[in-house]
Structures are given as structure tokens and as C-alpha cells.
Design a protein around this motif. Structure first.
Motif, mmCIF file in Angstrom:
data_model
loop_
_atom_site.group_PDB
_atom_site.id
_atom_site.type_symbol
_atom_site.label_atom_id
_atom_site.label_comp_id
_atom_site.label_asym_id
_atom_site.label_seq_id
_atom_site.Cartn_x
_atom_site.Cartn_y
_atom_site.Cartn_z
ATOM 1 N N GLU A 51 1.095 -1.480 0.157
ATOM 2 C CA GLU A 51 0.368 -0.219 -0.270
ATOM 3 C C GLU A 51 0.832 1.068 -0.038
ATOM 4 N N VAL A 52 2.142 1.408 0.735
ATOM 5 C CA VAL A 52 2.528 2.158 0.301
ATOM 6 C C VAL A 52 4.109 1.827 -0.023
ATOM 7 N N VAL A 53 4.296 2.441 -1.104
ATOM 8 C CA VAL A 53 5.359 2.334 -2.677
ATOM 9 C C VAL A 53 6.595 3.596 -2.369
ATOM 10 N N PRO A 54 8.185 2.248 -2.092
ATOM 11 C CA PRO A 54 8.922 2.982 -2.031
ATOM 12 C C PRO A 54 9.206 3.255 -3.514
ATOM 13 N N LEU A 55 9.485 3.818 -4.374
ATOM 14 C CA LEU A 55 9.898 4.348 -5.604
ATOM 15 C C LEU A 55 11.491 5.007 -5.300
ATOM 16 N N ASN A 56 12.696 4.625 -6.791
ATOM 17 C CA ASN A 56 13.848 5.030 -7.132
ATOM 18 C C ASN A 56 13.977 5.597 -8.082
ATOM 19 N N VAL A 57 13.492 7.212 -8.262
ATOM 20 C CA VAL A 57 13.672 7.495 -9.942
ATOM 21 C C VAL A 57 14.656 8.340 -9.996
ATOM 22 N N GLY A 58 15.271 7.199 -10.947
ATOM 23 C CA GLY A 58 16.667 8.055 -12.024
ATOM 24 C C GLY A 58 17.891 7.615 -10.814
#
Length: 289
Positions: A51-58
Motif C-alpha cells: 500500500e505504501v510504495v518506495p520508489l527509486n526514480v533515476g
């Protein structure tokens, strides 16, 4: 009958029997797929997201709710996190998006609460919204400056025949002349005219009659090419010569090209009777370094 052993020994008359290689060619069974091939052939199971999404964008880290990423169905983010596609994770378990993350925070802020970026970031965020196919954000950005003004400017430039081709010609001529002279800058002449027919205070009383009632031979007399490198015009709009000059300089500057210009006179070609061309001629100076 041919018997093939593990040592590839053949019994029987060699003239009447097939070789072992022939037998293998005729009766070879389908190869057993390797583990890698089998893995590629099998469809991946739907990916489950928290439900809580950790992101790595570039390389930049963000955290948001799954519902935020799925806010609008017809976006790339909603498709990516629908479970139908596999998204790799980094060493820390963050879902990785191979995209510059500089303006991803602005994308998330719009998805969260509809917030729009400040004016100085509108163009950059617009490009990101195009990449992620976020239609509502694109619509909102197009209604504010500077994109709203750009739409009006492009509507004007749409009246200009071969505008982009002429820009490319300016760049190519200036580059060639600078390289030939081994110079830091190059100069070229550009004609920018709004009216197809010449207009001066002295000629105005005769202009309309000649414009609408001139013969075919007179029409040809008015058709000529000024002795310049590039010529813009004519066009029909309220925007004048100075507006087009501003567009030319703006678009060249947007490509990192330093340009100065000044009017150096008019085309003095004699056309018919007391009519001369009178189109304004500008000197463009392109500085390369």
C-alpha cells in the motif's frame, strides 16, 4: 536395420544404411528447453505491490501510496503499478524507474492533491507529464504561462511557410561561414516582410488598385527574391515584423545559439513604375563561442 550405439558404431552394409548423422537429421527429437528458455516462455505472475510504495526514480528516492500512482487509469504510472507488468527493484527493495527524477516530485504532488509547479518549472514538468501520459496534468499546464502563450505563438508561426526550414538554413549558413573563415562569429542577411506588396507613404494611394487590378505581367514584375541568405514572409496576421524577429531570436536562443540582429536597410530593387521592393533587410550575427 541400422543400430546406433552410444559410440556411434553402425552395423550392416555401409552402402545400404544411413549414416548416424543422417539418422539424427531425420529422426531428431525436439530439443528440451533449458531452464532459462522455460522461464522466458512462462508468463510472469501478477506483481503484488504494498500500500505504501518506495520508489527509486533515476537515483532519487520517493515514497507514496499505491492509490496515488493509480490515480488516473490511462497513465503510464497506473499501468506500471497495475500488477500486469514487472518492475525491478534496487538493492534496498525500492521499485526502480529508469527516468530522471528531478521533477518526479512535481508529478506526485499533482497526483496527490492537484498542485501545479511554479512557473519556472512548467516546461520541464510538462515534458515529464508527456512521458508518463498524465492527461489531466498536461491539460492544466497548457492553460497557464508560459505554455498558454506558447500555444498562441505557435498559432502565429503556423501561418509562416517553411519557418522551421528557414531556421535550419540560418544555422547551417552561419556554421559554414564561421568554419570557412575560422571565425568566432558569422554574419548573414535575413529579409523579414509581412506584406507581399511594397508599402511606403508615397505608394499607399496606388497600392490597393495595383494589388487587386494589376495584370498578369505586372504581377510577375512584383515577384522577385531579395538578395539575402534567408527570407521570411509574407503572412496575414496582426503580429508584425518585430514579432516574427522575436520568434526567430527566441527559437535560436532555445537551441543555445547566441544571435544579435539589426536592420541595415531595405531591398531597393526597382519593380514597376515608382515601386521599389522596400522589404526590410536585417543582419544576423551568430556567435559560436
Amino acid at each position: 536395420m541400422v543400430v546406433v550405439t552410444g559410440q556411434n558404431k553402425v552395423s550392416g552394409n555401409p552402402d545400404d544404411a544411413m549414416s548416424s548423422s543422417d539418422a539424427e537429421d531425420d529422426f531428431q527429437e525436439p530439443a528440451t528447453p533449458t531452464a532459462t528458455q522455460a522461464g522466458q516462455a512462462l508468463p510472469l505472475l501478477p506483481q503484488q505491490f504494498p500500500e505504501v510504495v518506495p520508489l527509486n526514480v533515476g537515483g532519487m528516492h520517493f515514497t507514496t501510496r499505491l492509490s496515488t500512482l493509480r490515480r488516473y487509469e490511462d497513465t503510464m504510472l497506473a499501468a506500471m503499478f497495475s500488477g500486469r507488468h514487472y518492475i525491478p527493484t534496487d538493492a534496498e527493495g525500492r521499485y526502480f524507474i529508469d527516468r530522471d527524477g528531478t521533477y518526479f516530485g512535481d508529478i506526485l504532488n499533482f497526483l496527490r492533491s492537484g498542485d501545479l509547479p511554479p512557473r519556472e518549472r512548467v516546461r520541464s514538468v510538462y515534458k515529464e507529464a508527456q512521458y508518463y501520459s498524465i492527461g489531466p496534468l498536461l491539460d492544466n499546464l497548457e492553460d497557464i504561462q508560459p505554455l498558454k502563450g506558447e500555444k498562441v505563438r505557435q498559432a502565429f508561426l503556423g501561418l509562416m511557410p517553411y519557418y522551421k526550414d528557414h531556421l535550419e538554413r540560418i544555422i547551417e549558413i552561419a556554421k559554414l561561414r564561421a568554419m570557412q573563415r575560422k571565425a568566432r562569429f558569422a554574419k548573414l542577411k535575413v529579409c523579414v516582410f509581412k506584406e507581399e506588396m511594397p508599402i511606403t507613404p508615397y505608394e499607399c494611394p496606388h497600392f490597393n488598385s495595383l494589388r487587386f487590378e494589376r495584370s498578369e505581367s505586372e504581377t510577375k514584375l512584383f515577384e522577385h527574391h531579395c538578395e539575402v541568405d534567408v527570407s521570411f514572409g509574407p503572412w496575414e496576421a496582426v503580429a508584425d515584423v518585430y514579432d516574427l524577429l522575436h520568434c526567430i531570436v527566441t527559437d535560436l536562443s532555445a537551441r543555445g545559439i547566441t544571435v544579435d540582429h539589426q536592420c541595415i536597410g531595405v531591398c531597393d530593387k526597382h519593380l514597376i513604375n515608382h515601386y521599389y521592393c522596400k522589404r526590410p533587410i536585417y543582419e544576423f550575427k551568430i556567435t559560436w563561442w
